[in-house]
Motif scaffolding. Structure first.
Motif, PDB file in Angstrom:
ATOM      1  N   GLU A 148       0.860  -1.166   0.000  1.00 39.20           N
ATOM      2  CA  GLU A 148       0.000   0.000   0.000  1.00 39.20           C
ATOM      3  C   GLU A 148       0.912   1.235   0.000  1.00 39.20           C
ATOM      4  O   GLU A 148       1.945   1.248   0.652  1.00 39.20           O
ATOM      5  N   ILE A 149       0.496   2.263  -0.725  1.00 39.77           N
ATOM      6  CA  ILE A 149       1.318   3.470  -0.811  1.00 39.77           C
ATOM      7  C   ILE A 149       1.219   4.256   0.494  1.00 39.77           C
ATOM      8  O   ILE A 149       0.122   4.493   1.000  1.00 39.77           O
ATOM      9  N   ILE A 150       2.392   4.663   1.004  1.00 38.36           N
ATOM     10  CA  ILE A 150       2.418   5.460   2.233  1.00 38.36           C
ATOM     11  C   ILE A 150       2.998   6.861   2.005  1.00 38.36           C
ATOM     12  O   ILE A 150       2.805   7.744   2.836  1.00 38.36           O
ATOM     13  N   ILE A 164      -4.497  10.374  -9.585  1.00 38.75           N
ATOM     14  CA  ILE A 164      -4.263   9.558 -10.782  1.00 38.75           C
ATOM     15  C   ILE A 164      -4.212   8.079 -10.411  1.00 38.75           C
ATOM     16  O   ILE A 164      -4.826   7.239 -11.062  1.00 38.75           O
ATOM     17  N   LEU A 165      -3.469   7.750  -9.346  1.00 39.97           N
ATOM     18  CA  LEU A 165      -3.307   6.349  -8.946  1.00 39.97           C
ATOM     19  C   LEU A 165      -4.596   5.765  -8.368  1.00 39.97           C
ATOM     20  O   LEU A 165      -4.874   4.583  -8.563  1.00 39.97           O
ATOM     21  N   LEU A 166      -5.381   6.569  -7.672  1.00 38.54           N
ATOM     22  CA  LEU A 166      -6.667   6.086  -7.152  1.00 38.54           C
ATOM     23  C   LEU A 166      -7.580   5.669  -8.308  1.00 38.54           C
ATOM     24  O   LEU A 166      -8.289   4.666  -8.205  1.00 38.54           O
ATOM     25  N   PHE A 172      -3.940   2.756  -1.116  1.00 42.08           N
ATOM     26  CA  PHE A 172      -3.175   3.637  -0.250  1.00 42.08           C
ATOM     27  C   PHE A 172      -3.364   3.200   1.192  1.00 42.08           C
ATOM     28  O   PHE A 172      -4.448   2.775   1.588  1.00 42.08           O
ATOM     29  N   SER A 173      -2.318   3.323   1.977  1.00 42.72           N
ATOM     30  CA  SER A 173      -2.357   2.974   3.390  1.00 42.72           C
ATOM     31  C   SER A 173      -3.163   4.019   4.145  1.00 42.72           C
ATOM     32  O   SER A 173      -3.227   5.191   3.762  1.00 42.72           O
ATOM     33  N   PHE A 176      -1.093   6.983   4.950  1.00 46.20           N
ATOM     34  CA  PHE A 176      -0.545   7.764   3.849  1.00 46.20           C
ATOM     35  C   PHE A 176      -0.280   9.192   4.304  1.00 46.20           C
ATOM     36  O   PHE A 176      -1.105   9.827   4.950  1.00 46.20           O
ATOM     37  N   GLU A 177       0.893   9.699   3.960  1.00 43.25           N
ATOM     38  CA  GLU A 177       1.290  11.050   4.323  1.00 43.25           C
ATOM     39  C   GLU A 177       0.872  12.013   3.236  1.00 43.25           C
ATOM     40  O   GLU A 177       1.397  11.985   2.141  1.00 43.25           O
ATOM     41  N   GLU A 178      -0.102  12.860   3.546  1.00 49.52           N
ATOM     42  CA  GLU A 178      -0.594  13.871   2.584  1.00 49.52           C
ATOM     43  C   GLU A 178       0.436  14.960   2.399  1.00 49.52           C
ATOM     44  O   GLU A 178       1.132  15.372   3.231  1.00 49.52           O
TER      45      GLU A 178
END
Length: 178
Positions: A148-150, A164-166, A172-173, A176-178
């Protein structure tokens, strides 16, 4: 009667082995699709701004363990003209969406990427005669141990890249760091 029981146990063990193999194969396929989807999103995003010519540009990707976050790794990708490439370490050339792709084999997680892309004819893409220092526009994606992307870099493009990735179905984790 005893023979029937042992046949049932053997059959049960065989079924469990087959199911485990199928599960591992599905898990590996999901990971392959994850990398393909991210690279395809990168290509689409770059081409939406200015068409990147696949004849004169290649994709460089690599993955490495994150030093800052336990059980995390990052994926980096960028376009480059082979005329700028010097002594890049790779043994195979891959293809995706009409682009040649090479994987940075010096990074410790890059071997996981190799099965995600279709191999094509090898060619020497190190066409620069001397080292050229330049700044490329790239995406750096950091994953946790569950793929999962963090984190996304560059930070100023993080929100745009996440959207784009969603759309590509990438997970996403919750961390995830915004």
């Amino acid at each position: 009667m005893e023979v029937k029981k042992s046949k049932k146990y053997i059959l049960l063990v065989c079924v469990l082995i087959i199911l485990n193999g199928c599960q591992n194969n599905i898990s590996g396929q999901r990971k392959n699709n994850l990398y393909q989807n991210i690279v395809k999103a990168f290509i689409e995003n770059k081409n939406s701004k200015i068409k990147i010519d696949p004849q004169t540009n290649i994709l460089l990707i690599g993955a490495n363990t994150s030093e800052n976050i336990k059980d995390a790794y990052w994926l980096d990708m960028s376009f480059v003209n082979p005329k700028l490439l010097h002594n890049f370490k790779y043994t195979k050339v891959y293809e995706i969406e009409g682009y040649r792709l090479i994987i940075d084999e010096l990074l410790n997680k890059s071997s996981e990427l190799k099965s995600s892309f279709k191999e094509t004819k090898y060619e020497n893409l190190n066409l620069a005669t001397e080292i050229i220092d330049y700044d490329s526009k790239h995406w750096l994606i950091t994953f946790n141990s569950k793929n999962e992307i963090i984190r996304i870099s560059p930070p100023q493009k993080s929100k745009e890249i996440k959207e784009i990735l969603l759309k590509k179905g990438v997970k996403f984790s919750k961390d995830f760091e915004e």
